[in-house]
Design a protein around this motif. Structure first.
Motif, short mmCIF file in Angstrom:
data_model
loop_
_atom_site.label_atom_id
_atom_site.label_comp_id
_atom_site.label_asym_id
_atom_site.label_seq_id
_atom_site.Cartn_x
_atom_site.Cartn_y
_atom_site.Cartn_z
N ILE A 1 0.82 -1.15 -0.04
CA ILE A 1 0.05 -0.25 -0.16
C ILE A 1 0.85 1.42 -0.04
CG2 ILE A 1 -1.86 1.17 1.29
CD1 ILE A 1 -2.46 -1.41 2.63
N PRO A 2 1.18 1.80 -1.14
CA PRO A 2 2.19 3.10 -1.34
C PRO A 2 1.99 4.04 -0.08
CG PRO A 2 1.21 2.33 -3.48
CD PRO A 2 0.28 1.68 -2.44
N ALA A 3 0.90 4.43 0.37
CA ALA A 3 0.63 5.22 1.17
C ALA A 3 1.37 4.77 2.62
CB ALA A 3 -0.85 5.73 1.47
N THR A 4 1.32 3.65 2.77
CA THR A 4 1.92 3.23 4.16
C THR A 4 3.22 2.47 4.06
OG1 THR A 4 0.50 1.18 4.02
CG2 THR A 4 -0.45 2.99 5.13
N THR A 5 3.83 2.62 3.09
CA THR A 5 5.10 1.81 2.58
C THR A 5 6.13 2.54 2.45
OG1 THR A 5 3.85 0.12 1.52
CG2 THR A 5 6.08 -0.01 1.03
N ALA A 6 7.20 2.35 2.96
CA ALA A 6 8.59 3.09 2.80
C ALA A 6 9.70 1.99 2.56
CB ALA A 6 8.84 3.64 4.06
N ILE A 7 10.58 2.29 1.88
CA ILE A 7 11.90 1.80 1.78
C ILE A 7 12.95 2.52 2.61
CG2 ILE A 7 13.90 0.90 -0.04
CD1 ILE A 7 10.96 -0.51 -0.60
N VAL A 8 13.74 1.80 3.36
CA VAL A 8 14.60 2.47 4.26
C VAL A 8 15.91 2.15 3.77
CG1 VAL A 8 15.48 2.88 6.41
CG2 VAL A 8 13.17 2.43 6.06
N MET A 9 16.90 2.91 3.21
CA MET A 9 18.15 2.99 2.68
C MET A 9 19.06 3.45 3.97
SD MET A 9 17.16 1.71 -0.25
CE MET A 9 18.45 1.65 -1.41
N ILE A 10 20.11 2.45 4.17
CA ILE A 10 20.69 2.63 5.50
C ILE A 10 22.23 2.67 4.96
CG2 ILE A 10 21.67 1.87 7.70
CD1 ILE A 10 18.63 0.57 8.07
N GLU A 11 23.11 3.90 5.26
CA GLU A 11 24.39 3.90 5.13
C GLU A 11 24.63 4.36 3.65
OE1 GLU A 11 27.16 4.44 7.48
OE2 GLU A 11 25.46 4.67 8.92
N PHE A 12 24.03 4.74 2.69
CA PHE A 12 24.34 5.02 1.32
C PHE A 12 25.06 6.45 1.54
CE2 PHE A 12 21.74 1.41 0.58
CZ PHE A 12 21.88 1.12 -0.84
N GLN A 13 26.23 6.37 2.04
CA GLN A 13 26.92 7.62 2.21
C GLN A 13 28.00 7.69 1.21
OE1 GLN A 13 28.29 7.30 6.08
NE2 GLN A 13 26.25 8.06 6.88
N ASN A 14 28.55 8.83 0.62
CA ASN A 14 29.64 8.94 -0.10
C ASN A 14 30.72 8.15 0.13
OD1 ASN A 14 28.22 10.31 -2.18
ND2 ASN A 14 28.54 12.34 -1.28
N GLU A 15 31.10 8.07 1.53
CA GLU A 15 32.34 7.38 1.93
C GLU A 15 32.34 5.92 1.66
OE1 GLU A 15 34.70 8.78 3.42
OE2 GLU A 15 33.81 10.77 4.04
N PHE A 16 31.19 5.39 1.50
CA PHE A 16 31.10 4.06 1.01
C PHE A 16 30.85 3.79 -0.39
CE2 PHE A 16 29.81 4.14 5.48
CZ PHE A 16 30.27 3.02 6.09
N ALA A 17 30.00 4.67 -1.03
CA ALA A 17 29.40 4.31 -2.28
C ALA A 17 29.93 5.30 -3.35
CB ALA A 17 27.80 4.58 -2.28
N SER A 18 30.86 5.92 -3.25
CA SER A 18 31.30 7.09 -4.20
C SER A 18 32.84 6.86 -4.30
CB SER A 18 30.90 8.54 -4.01
OG SER A 18 29.39 8.67 -3.93
N PRO A 19 33.15 7.10 -5.51
CA PRO A 19 34.71 7.03 -5.65
C PRO A 19 35.34 8.38 -4.77
CG PRO A 19 33.61 6.90 -7.87
CD PRO A 19 32.48 7.33 -6.81
#
Length: 103
Positions: free
Chosen positions: A23-41
């Motif tokens: 149910i989109p109105a009550t659903t969330a995707i939680v993305m944890i620790e997607f920081q540049n320190e980990f995910a970016s050159p």
């Protein structure tokens, strides 16, 4: 997206359908620790994490998941991990950091 219930990779749409009812109105995707320190050159942990992220397509899969979820009206929440006592931080004991440490 790999799923243990299928003999083939599934699309993000198929994966989200498995989570029915969404149910989109009550659903969330939680993305944890997607920081540049980990995910970016150039990030401090990027070179350590890059082989694992590339081996499982983590960044592309996460971006696709967010794209599909947003298109369906779900909320996307980005968060960092915080610990009251820095000694509680799991460091290389779990998740991506564990996989990086095991390489």
């Amino acid at each position: 997206c790999a799923c243990p219930f299928f003999s083939r990779p599934v699309t993000m749409d198929e994966f989200l359908c498995m989570l029915n009812p969404i149910i989109p109105a009550t659903t969330a995707i939680v993305m944890i620790e997607f920081q540049n320190e980990f995910a970016s050159p150039g990030g401090k942990m990027y070179d350590d994490c890059r082989p694992v992220m590339e081996s499982n397509g983590m960044l592309a899969n996460a971006a696709e998941l967010c794209r599909v979820a947003r298109a369906k009206g779900c909320k996307i929440v980005h968060s960092i991990m915080l610990f009251k006592d820095p000694s509680e931080y799991p460091k290389k004991k779990a998740g991506l950091l564990k996989e990086c440490a095991e390489r």
